[in-house]
Design a protein around this motif. Structure first.
Motif, mmCIF file in Angstrom:
data_model
loop_
_atom_site.group_PDB
_atom_site.id
_atom_site.type_symbol
_atom_site.label_atom_id
_atom_site.label_comp_id
_atom_site.label_asym_id
_atom_site.label_seq_id
_atom_site.Cartn_x
_atom_site.Cartn_y
_atom_site.Cartn_z
ATOM 1 N N PRO A 150 0.782 -1.362 0.098
ATOM 2 C CA PRO A 150 -0.060 -0.056 0.081
ATOM 3 C C PRO A 150 1.010 1.141 -0.009
ATOM 4 O O PRO A 150 1.804 1.372 0.699
ATOM 5 C CB PRO A 150 -0.640 -0.056 1.310
ATOM 6 C CG PRO A 150 -0.920 -1.671 1.710
ATOM 7 C CD PRO A 150 0.441 -2.053 1.174
ATOM 8 N N LEU A 151 0.635 2.182 -0.925
ATOM 9 C CA LEU A 151 1.332 3.511 -0.692
ATOM 10 C C LEU A 151 0.698 4.511 0.127
ATOM 11 O O LEU A 151 -0.384 4.370 0.420
ATOM 12 C CB LEU A 151 1.020 4.124 -2.329
ATOM 13 C CG LEU A 151 1.434 3.209 -3.562
ATOM 14 C CD1 LEU A 151 0.598 3.983 -4.647
ATOM 15 C CD2 LEU A 151 2.956 3.101 -3.585
ATOM 16 N N ALA A 152 1.576 5.477 0.366
ATOM 17 C CA ALA A 152 1.284 6.569 1.438
ATOM 18 C C ALA A 152 0.348 7.402 0.566
ATOM 19 O O ALA A 152 0.515 7.441 -0.520
ATOM 20 C CB ALA A 152 2.519 7.298 1.625
ATOM 21 N N LEU A 153 -0.613 7.957 1.247
ATOM 22 C CA LEU A 153 -1.640 8.816 0.686
ATOM 23 C C LEU A 153 -2.131 10.170 1.122
ATOM 24 O O LEU A 153 -1.599 10.352 2.243
ATOM 25 C CB LEU A 153 -2.966 8.202 0.633
ATOM 26 C CG LEU A 153 -3.014 6.582 0.341
ATOM 27 C CD1 LEU A 153 -4.348 5.927 0.766
ATOM 28 C CD2 LEU A 153 -3.002 6.561 -1.096
ATOM 29 N N THR A 154 -2.198 11.105 0.323
ATOM 30 C CA THR A 154 -2.228 12.422 0.621
ATOM 31 C C THR A 154 -3.590 12.866 0.139
ATOM 32 O O THR A 154 -3.625 13.244 -0.925
ATOM 33 C CB THR A 154 -1.143 13.389 0.011
ATOM 34 O OG1 THR A 154 0.031 12.918 0.552
ATOM 35 C CG2 THR A 154 -1.311 15.085 0.505
ATOM 36 N N PRO A 155 -4.632 13.141 0.730
ATOM 37 C CA PRO A 155 -5.967 13.408 0.290
ATOM 38 C C PRO A 155 -6.045 14.912 -0.179
ATOM 39 O O PRO A 155 -5.475 15.572 0.721
ATOM 40 C CB PRO A 155 -6.932 12.978 1.463
ATOM 41 C CG PRO A 155 -5.947 13.222 2.565
ATOM 42 C CD PRO A 155 -4.610 12.648 2.236
ATOM 43 N N ASN A 156 -6.869 15.138 -1.132
ATOM 44 C CA ASN A 156 -7.212 16.470 -1.360
ATOM 45 C C ASN A 156 -8.534 16.962 -0.630
ATOM 46 O O ASN A 156 -9.201 15.937 -0.021
ATOM 47 C CB ASN A 156 -7.035 16.974 -2.863
ATOM 48 C CG ASN A 156 -8.197 16.293 -3.669
ATOM 49 O OD1 ASN A 156 -9.111 15.471 -3.054
ATOM 50 N ND2 ASN A 156 -8.120 16.645 -4.966
ATOM 51 N N GLU A 157 -9.000 18.085 -1.124
ATOM 52 C CA GLU A 157 -10.160 18.541 -0.546
ATOM 53 C C GLU A 157 -11.530 17.726 -0.946
ATOM 54 O O GLU A 157 -12.718 17.863 -0.183
ATOM 55 C CB GLU A 157 -10.312 19.963 -0.951
ATOM 56 C CG GLU A 157 -10.808 20.280 -2.460
ATOM 57 C CD GLU A 157 -9.527 20.283 -3.232
ATOM 58 O OE1 GLU A 157 -9.569 20.533 -4.549
ATOM 59 O OE2 GLU A 157 -8.332 20.162 -2.676
ATOM 60 N N GLU A 158 -11.400 16.883 -1.969
ATOM 61 C CA GLU A 158 -12.460 16.044 -2.369
ATOM 62 C C GLU A 158 -12.469 14.845 -1.615
ATOM 63 O O GLU A 158 -13.751 14.024 -1.635
ATOM 64 C CB GLU A 158 -12.292 15.751 -3.822
ATOM 65 C CG GLU A 158 -12.304 16.810 -4.756
ATOM 66 C CD GLU A 158 -12.155 16.467 -6.308
ATOM 67 O OE1 GLU A 158 -12.676 15.420 -6.591
ATOM 68 O OE2 GLU A 158 -11.699 17.036 -7.065
#
Length: 174
Positions: free
Chosen positions: A125-133
Motif C-alpha cells: 500500500p502506498l502513502a496517501l495525501t487526500p485533497n479537498e475532495e
C-alpha cells in the motif's frame, strides 16, 4: 484540452452525470500487511456528488485523455499517488453510455464511466495525501469493501468488480 471534461452530461431518466466526456476511476490493488488484497477507497467529501459515501478515486475525463490517463490523473490529484507507482491491468465500462437528451441540449451525450483496474507496482500500500475532495482515504481489504456505505453507482458494480479483481489479480505476476 486540459479541464474541458468538467461539466454535465445527460444521464438516464432525466439525471445529469459529471464529466462532459465521461468519467473514469481507479480501482487500485495492493497487498496488505497480512497478505490480503486491499483496495484504495475514498470517503467522498460532503460537497461532492454523493458526498459522505465511499467509492474509488476518479472523475471527469478530458477530451484528449484515454480512460486510463483520466483515471490515473484523477487518482493522482485526489490521493497524491504517482502514475509511475501503478501498473495497469484492465478496464471495464461500468455505466453507460447514455444517449444525449433532446430535451436538454445543453448536456453532452454519450456519457460512460470506466473503472480502470491496476495494482501498486511494488505491491505494498502506498502513502496517501487526500485533497479537498476526500474526507478520508483508506486501504480496505477486498472482502470488507461492501461493508462501507458505498456510493450507489459503485455499490451496483462492486460484485462484478470484486470478481474481476480476483480473476485479474490471480493472472497477474506480482
Amino acid at each position: 484540452m486540459k479541464g474541458d471534461g468538467d461539466g454535465w452530461a445527460a444521464g438516464p431518466n432525466g439525471t445529469a452525470m459529471w464529466g462532459r466526456n465521461g468519467a473514469a476511476g481507479l480501482l487500485l490493488i495492493a497487498t496488505g500487511p497480512e497478505g490480503d488484497r486491499e483496495v484504495l477507497m475514498q470517503h467522498r467529501a460532503h460537497w461532492t456528488n454523493n458526498g459522505g459515501t465511499w467509492a474509488l478515486p476518479g472523475g471527469a475525463r478530458d477530451s484528449h485523455e484515454t480512460v486510463e490517463e483520466a483515471a490515473l490523473r484523477e487518482a493522482s490529484e485526489e490521493t497524491g499517488i504517482s502514475p509511475d507507482e501503478v501498473v495497469l491491468i484492465d478496464a471495464h465500462t461500468t455505466a453507460g453510455p447514455f444517449p444525449a437528451d433532446p430535451a436538454r441540449p445543453e448536456l453532452a451525450g454519450g456519457w460512460s464511466y470506466t473503472t480502470v483496474i491496476a495494482r501498486v507496482a511494488d505491491g505494498a500500500p502506498l502513502a496517501l495525501t487526500p485533497n479537498e475532495e476526500s474526507l478520508e482515504l483508506r486501504w480496505v481489504p477486498v472482502g470488507e469493501v461492501g461493508e462501507l456505505p458505498l456510493m450507489p453507482a459503485f455499490a451496483r458494480t462492486w460484485e462484478f468488480l470484486s470478481a474481476e479483481v480476483a480473476r485479474t489479480v490471480s493472472m497477474t505476476d506480482w
